[in-house]
Design a protein around this motif. Structure first.
Motif, PDB file in Angstrom:
ATOM      1  N   GLU A 178      18.782  30.664 -14.181  1.00 49.71           N
ATOM      2  CA  GLU A 178      17.811  30.850 -15.249  1.00 49.71           C
ATOM      3  C   GLU A 178      17.016  29.555 -15.426  1.00 49.71           C
ATOM      4  O   GLU A 178      17.471  28.486 -15.004  1.00 49.71           O
ATOM      5  CB  GLU A 178      18.525  31.206 -16.556  1.00 49.71           C
ATOM      6  N   PRO A 179      15.838  29.644 -16.052  1.00 44.56           N
ATOM      7  CA  PRO A 179      15.062  28.410 -16.278  1.00 44.56           C
ATOM      8  C   PRO A 179      15.873  27.327 -16.983  1.00 44.56           C
ATOM      9  O   PRO A 179      15.720  26.134 -16.688  1.00 44.56           O
ATOM     10  CB  PRO A 179      13.889  28.895 -17.136  1.00 44.56           C
ATOM     11  N   SER A 180      16.765  27.737 -17.887  1.00 39.80           N
ATOM     12  CA  SER A 180      17.566  26.762 -18.621  1.00 39.80           C
ATOM     13  C   SER A 180      18.614  26.081 -17.747  1.00 39.80           C
ATOM     14  O   SER A 180      19.165  25.034 -18.114  1.00 39.80           O
ATOM     15  CB  SER A 180      18.269  27.451 -19.804  1.00 39.80           C
ATOM     16  N   ASP A 181      18.907  26.671 -16.567  1.00 35.64           N
ATOM     17  CA  ASP A 181      19.891  26.087 -15.652  1.00 35.64           C
ATOM     18  C   ASP A 181      19.310  24.967 -14.795  1.00 35.64           C
ATOM     19  O   ASP A 181      20.050  24.157 -14.231  1.00 35.64           O
ATOM     20  CB  ASP A 181      20.442  27.162 -14.699  1.00 35.64           C
ATOM     21  N   LEU A 182      17.994  24.943 -14.665  1.00 39.04           N
ATOM     22  CA  LEU A 182      17.376  24.043 -13.692  1.00 39.04           C
ATOM     23  C   LEU A 182      17.587  22.557 -13.994  1.00 39.04           C
ATOM     24  O   LEU A 182      17.903  21.794 -13.077  1.00 39.04           O
ATOM     25  CB  LEU A 182      15.883  24.350 -13.564  1.00 39.04           C
ATOM     26  N   PRO A 183      17.425  22.096 -15.256  1.00 34.39           N
ATOM     27  CA  PRO A 183      17.547  20.653 -15.499  1.00 34.39           C
ATOM     28  C   PRO A 183      18.889  20.061 -15.087  1.00 34.39           C
ATOM     29  O   PRO A 183      18.931  18.965 -14.506  1.00 34.39           O
ATOM     30  CB  PRO A 183      17.322  20.535 -17.020  1.00 34.39           C
ATOM     31  N   GLU A 184      20.014  20.763 -15.348  1.00 33.34           N
ATOM     32  CA  GLU A 184      21.310  20.181 -15.015  1.00 33.34           C
ATOM     33  C   GLU A 184      21.569  20.157 -13.514  1.00 33.34           C
ATOM     34  O   GLU A 184      22.449  19.446 -13.033  1.00 33.34           O
ATOM     35  CB  GLU A 184      22.440  20.934 -15.716  1.00 33.34           C
ATOM     36  N   ARG A 185      20.811  20.934 -12.749  1.00 34.23           N
ATOM     37  CA  ARG A 185      20.976  20.950 -11.299  1.00 34.23           C
ATOM     38  C   ARG A 185      19.943  20.067 -10.589  1.00 34.23           C
ATOM     39  O   ARG A 185      20.020  19.862  -9.381  1.00 34.23           O
ATOM     40  CB  ARG A 185      20.851  22.381 -10.775  1.00 34.23           C
ATOM     41  N   LEU A 186      18.993  19.570 -11.359  1.00 32.58           N
ATOM     42  CA  LEU A 186      17.849  18.891 -10.754  1.00 32.58           C
ATOM     43  C   LEU A 186      18.245  17.648  -9.970  1.00 32.58           C
ATOM     44  O   LEU A 186      17.721  17.403  -8.875  1.00 32.58           O
ATOM     45  CB  LEU A 186      16.829  18.527 -11.836  1.00 32.58           C
ATOM     46  N   HIS A 187      19.157  16.853 -10.492  1.00 34.38           N
ATOM     47  CA  HIS A 187      19.536  15.611  -9.818  1.00 34.38           C
ATOM     48  C   HIS A 187      20.044  15.900  -8.408  1.00 34.38           C
ATOM     49  O   HIS A 187      19.641  15.235  -7.443  1.00 34.38           O
ATOM     50  CB  HIS A 187      20.602  14.879 -10.630  1.00 34.38           C
ATOM     51  N   SER A 188      20.921  16.897  -8.279  1.00 39.01           N
ATOM     52  CA  SER A 188      21.460  17.242  -6.963  1.00 39.01           C
ATOM     53  C   SER A 188      20.383  17.817  -6.056  1.00 39.01           C
ATOM     54  O   SER A 188      20.363  17.540  -4.848  1.00 39.01           O
ATOM     55  CB  SER A 188      22.592  18.258  -7.110  1.00 39.01           C
ATOM     56  N   VAL A 189      19.491  18.612  -6.619  1.00 36.00           N
ATOM     57  CA  VAL A 189      18.403  19.193  -5.831  1.00 36.00           C
ATOM     58  C   VAL A 189      17.502  18.093  -5.277  1.00 36.00           C
ATOM     59  O   VAL A 189      17.145  18.095  -4.091  1.00 36.00           O
ATOM     60  CB  VAL A 189      17.587  20.190  -6.680  1.00 36.00           C
ATOM     61  N   LEU A 190      17.144  17.141  -6.115  1.00 36.19           N
ATOM     62  CA  LEU A 190      16.271  16.052  -5.663  1.00 36.19           C
ATOM     63  C   LEU A 190      16.949  15.205  -4.595  1.00 36.19           C
ATOM     64  O   LEU A 190      16.313  14.801  -3.611  1.00 36.19           O
ATOM     65  CB  LEU A 190      15.863  15.169  -6.849  1.00 36.19           C
ATOM     66  N   ARG A 191      18.235  14.965  -4.771  1.00 38.93           N
ATOM     67  CA  ARG A 191      18.941  14.178  -3.761  1.00 38.93           C
ATOM     68  C   ARG A 191      18.982  14.927  -2.430  1.00 38.93           C
ATOM     69  O   ARG A 191      18.814  14.340  -1.363  1.00 38.93           O
ATOM     70  CB  ARG A 191      20.368  13.873  -4.223  1.00 38.93           C
ATOM     71  N   THR A 192      19.192  16.236  -2.500  1.00 40.67           N
ATOM     72  CA  THR A 192      19.194  17.052  -1.286  1.00 40.67           C
ATOM     73  C   THR A 192      17.849  16.970  -0.580  1.00 40.67           C
ATOM     74  O   THR A 192      17.773  16.739   0.639  1.00 40.67           O
ATOM     75  CB  THR A 192      19.510  18.514  -1.622  1.00 40.67           C
ATOM     76  N   LEU A 193      16.783  17.151  -1.326  1.00 38.19           N
ATOM     77  CA  LEU A 193      15.440  17.122  -0.731  1.00 38.19           C
ATOM     78  C   LEU A 193      15.131  15.749  -0.140  1.00 38.19           C
ATOM     79  O   LEU A 193      14.507  15.647   0.923  1.00 38.19           O
ATOM     80  CB  LEU A 193      14.399  17.506  -1.779  1.00 38.19           C
ATOM     81  N   TYR A 194      15.580  14.698  -0.819  1.00 38.61           N
ATOM     82  CA  TYR A 194      15.333  13.346  -0.311  1.00 38.61           C
ATOM     83  C   TYR A 194      16.083  13.106   0.993  1.00 38.61           C
ATOM     84  O   TYR A 194      15.545  12.506   1.935  1.00 38.61           O
ATOM     85  CB  TYR A 194      15.740  12.318  -1.366  1.00 38.61           C
ATOM     86  N   LEU A 195      17.328  13.587   1.080  1.00 34.02           N
ATOM     87  CA  LEU A 195      18.102  13.407   2.305  1.00 34.02           C
ATOM     88  C   LEU A 195      17.531  14.240   3.454  1.00 34.02           C
ATOM     89  O   LEU A 195      17.564  13.807   4.612  1.00 34.02           O
ATOM     90  CB  LEU A 195      19.568  13.762   2.056  1.00 34.02           C
ATOM     91  N   ILE A 196      17.015  15.427   3.152  1.00 28.73           N
ATOM     92  CA  ILE A 196      16.333  16.219   4.188  1.00 28.73           C
ATOM     93  C   ILE A 196      15.121  15.441   4.701  1.00 28.73           C
ATOM     94  O   ILE A 196      14.889  15.332   5.913  1.00 28.73           O
ATOM     95  CB  ILE A 196      15.899  17.591   3.651  1.00 28.73           C
ATOM     96  N   PHE A 197      14.347  14.886   3.764  1.00 27.86           N
ATOM     97  CA  PHE A 197      13.184  14.098   4.166  1.00 27.86           C
ATOM     98  C   PHE A 197      13.604  12.900   5.023  1.00 27.86           C
ATOM     99  O   PHE A 197      12.985  12.615   6.056  1.00 27.86           O
ATOM    100  CB  PHE A 197      12.412  13.604   2.947  1.00 27.86           C
ATOM    101  N   ASN A 198      14.649  12.197   4.595  1.00 26.65           N
ATOM    102  CA  ASN A 198      15.084  11.012   5.327  1.00 26.65           C
ATOM    103  C   ASN A 198      15.500  11.339   6.753  1.00 26.65           C
ATOM    104  O   ASN A 198      15.204  10.577   7.684  1.00 26.65           O
ATOM    105  CB  ASN A 198      16.255  10.334   4.600  1.00 26.65           C
ATOM    106  N   GLU A 199      16.189  12.466   6.931  1.00 26.99           N
ATOM    107  CA  GLU A 199      16.594  12.854   8.276  1.00 26.99           C
ATOM    108  C   GLU A 199      15.369  13.176   9.125  1.00 26.99           C
ATOM    109  O   GLU A 199      15.357  12.929  10.335  1.00 26.99           O
ATOM    110  CB  GLU A 199      17.544  14.051   8.227  1.00 26.99           C
ATOM    111  N   GLY A 200      14.335  13.718   8.503  1.00 25.28           N
ATOM    112  CA  GLY A 200      13.100  13.978   9.229  1.00 25.28           C
ATOM    113  C   GLY A 200      12.320  12.707   9.524  1.00 25.28           C
ATOM    114  O   GLY A 200      11.770  12.527  10.613  1.00 25.28           O
TER     115      GLY A 200
END
Length: 415
Positions: A178-200
Motif C-alpha cells: 500500500e502507499p503507506s508501506d512505501l516509506p519504511e521500505r524505501l531505504h532498502s529499495v534505494l540501496r538495492t537500486l544503488y547496488l544494481i547501478f554500481n554493478e553496471g
C-alpha cells in the motif's frame, strides 16, 4: 555490420535485460519464489533447444514468459496439493491463453520496481532484503552480490535461501504494498537500486568494464521512484548521484576496453546533460534541510563532475564531505574512500593510519579496492616493496579482466 547473435548469446542478452521483469510477472501469478525461478530455468532450457533448431522468435522475452507459464501449469498439476491450487491454476491458464504480458500497476507503475518493494518487506533483515532483491530481480548472481557486501558467496547463498523461506512461510511472496508501506521500505529499495547501478557502472566480473544494461535499468527505476515519491530527498539524492556517476561512462574506457582512471579521463567526453541534470536535482533538494547519505555522495560526485581538470579538484572539500558521510552511515567502504581522499589531498600519513586501522577488519583482506588503495598510499610514501605487494594481492582478488589488466600494467611500472 555486427554478426547476428547466436541462440546462446541471445538467451544471455534476454536474461540480462528481461529476467527481472519476467520473474516479477511470474511471481505475481504464482506467489512462490522457488517455483517461479524453477519455471524460468525450465523455460531457458527449452529456449536453448528450440531456438537452436527453429531460430529466434520475434519476441524472445514474450516467448520465455509463455513457456514459463506452461511449465508452471505442468508443475502445479503434478503437485500433491493440486486440488488446493485449482484457482491458481485457472488464473495461470487464462493468462497463458490470453498471452497477457506486463501490466501497469496502480500504486507502483512498473512490475520490476513493484517487486523490489515487495522483496524489501520489513519481515526480513535489511541485508537479507537487499540480497534477495538483487538475486531475484536485479540481474546479479550470488558471487556479484557477495562482492557488493564484501561477503563469501557461500554465506550469501545461505542468506538468500533463508530469505526465500521466510517470505514463503509468512505467505508474503506476492502482496502488493500500500502507499503507506512505501516509506519504511524505501531505504532498502534505494540501496538495492544503488547496488544494481554500481554493478553496471563497474562490473565485478567478466571481460567488460561496465554493464550498461544494469546501470541504465537502475537509473530508469530510480527515476520512477522519484516520480512516485517526489518529496523524498534521498530518492532525489540517489537520482543525482547515479546521473553524475554515469556522466563519466564513455570516458572510463579506451578503444580496446582498457580502464581509464578519473585522473586521466578526457573530460570533454563526459555527458554535460547528465552533469547539469544531476547538479540541478542536488541544488533543489539540499536546501530542504534533510541531508542524507545519497545526497552527500552526490555532492562528492558533483565536485568531480564540475572540476575543470584533475589538478583543480577540491580534495579538501571531498574529505570534509566524506567525514560528514561517515557521521551518517557506518561503512568500511566509505571509510576506505575517505582514506583515498585524504591521500589525494596530500594527507598521506593520515591516510596510511586510516588504512592500517581498516586492515584489522577481516573482510577487508579479501576486498581488492582496499589493497589498491594501500598500494597508492605506499607509493606516495616511497614504500615501493609494500606497494608492489599490495598490487599483487589486489590482482589475486579482482575478477574483472579490464581491472586486472590495469593492475598488471601498474605493477609493471614499478619495475
Amino acid at each position: 555490420m555486427l554478426p547476428p547473435l547466436s541462440p546462446s548469446e541471445q538467451i544471455e542478452r534476454v536474461v540480462r535485460e528481461e529476467w527481472g521483469r519476467i520473474l516479477a510477472v511470474m511471481l505475481k501469478s504464482l506467489g512462490a519464489f522457488q517455483l517461479a525461478e524453477d519455471c524460468m530455468q525450465d523455460a531457458l532450457l527449452a529456449a536453448m533447444q528450440h531456438w537452436e533448431k527453429n531460430g529466434l522468435p520475434q519476441s524472445p522475452a514474450a516467448w520465455l514468459l509463455q513457456v514459463a507459464r506452461r511449465r508452471a501449469i505442468d508443475r502445479i498439476r503434478r503437485d500433491q496439493s493440486f486440488a488446493a491450487k485449482q484457482a491458481e491454476l485457472s488464473y495461470l491458464y487464462d493468462l497463458e491463453q490470453s498471452g497477457a504480458g506486463y501490466e501497469e500497476r496502480a500504486v507502483i507503475p512498473d512490475e520490476r520496481l513493484q517487486m523490489i518493494f515487495i522483496c524489501c518487506h520489513p519481515i526480513l533483515t535489511e541485508k537479507s532484503r537487499v540480497a534477495l532483491t538483487l538475486r531475484a530481480l536485479g540481474g546479479l548472481n550470488t558471487e556479484q552480490i557477495a562482492a557488493a557486501f564484501i561477503d563469501s558467496p557461500e554465506a550469501m547463498q545461505r542468506r538468500i535461501t533463508r530469505a526465500k523461506h521466510t517470505i514463503a512461510d509468512a505467505g508474503l511472496a506476492y502482496i502488493e504494498p500500500e502507499p503507506s508501506d512505501l516509506p519504511e521500505r524505501l531505504h532498502s529499495v534505494l540501496r538495492t537500486l544503488y547496488l544494481i547501478f554500481n554493478e553496471g557502472y563497474s562490473a565485478s566480473s567478466g571481460s567488460e568494464l561496465t554493464r550498461v544494461d544494469l546501470s541504465d535499468e537502475a537509473i530508469r527505476l530510480v527515476r520512477i521512484t522519484a516520480q512516485l515519491m517526489p518529496d523524498e530527498c534521498e530518492v532525489l539524492g540517489l537520482l543525482a548521484l547515479v546521473l553524475l556517476h554515469d556522466s563519466r561512462r564513455h570516458a572510463r574506457s579506451g578503444p580496446n576496453g582498457e580502464l581509464i582512471t578519473l585522473e586521466h579521463q578526457n573530460r570533454a567526453r563526459w555527458s554535460r546533460a547528465k552533469i547539469e541534470e544531476g547538479t540541478m536535482i542536488l541544488q533543489n533538494c539540499l536546501p530542504k534541510g534533510r541531508p542524507g547519505p545519497y545526497q552527500v555522495q552526490a555532492a562528492i560526485s558533483g565536485v568531480h563532475a564540475n572540476s575543470a581538470d584533475w589538478a583543480q579538484t577540491d580534495w579538501a572539500q571531498i574529505v570534509d564531505l566524506y567525514e560528514l558521510l561517515i557521521s551518517m552511515e557506518e561503512s568500511v567502504v566509505i571509510e576506505l574512500n575517505h582514506a583515498v581522499a585524504l591521500c589525494m589531498a596530500g594527507r598521506v600519513e593520515l591516510a596510511d593510519t586510516c588504512l592500517s586501522r581498516l586492515a584489522k577488519i577481516k573482510d577487508m583482506q579479501k576486498y581488492a579496492p582496499f589493497h589498491s588503495a594501500r598500494a597508492e598510499v605506499f607509493g606516495k610514501l616511497g614504500r615501493v616493496k609494500d606497494a608492489k605487494e599490495a598490487l599483487e594481492q589486489a590482482l589475486t582478488l579482482v575478477q574483472n579482466e579490464a581491472e586486472a589488466e590495469f593492475l598488471r600494467t601498474k605493477l609493471a611500472n614499478f619495475d
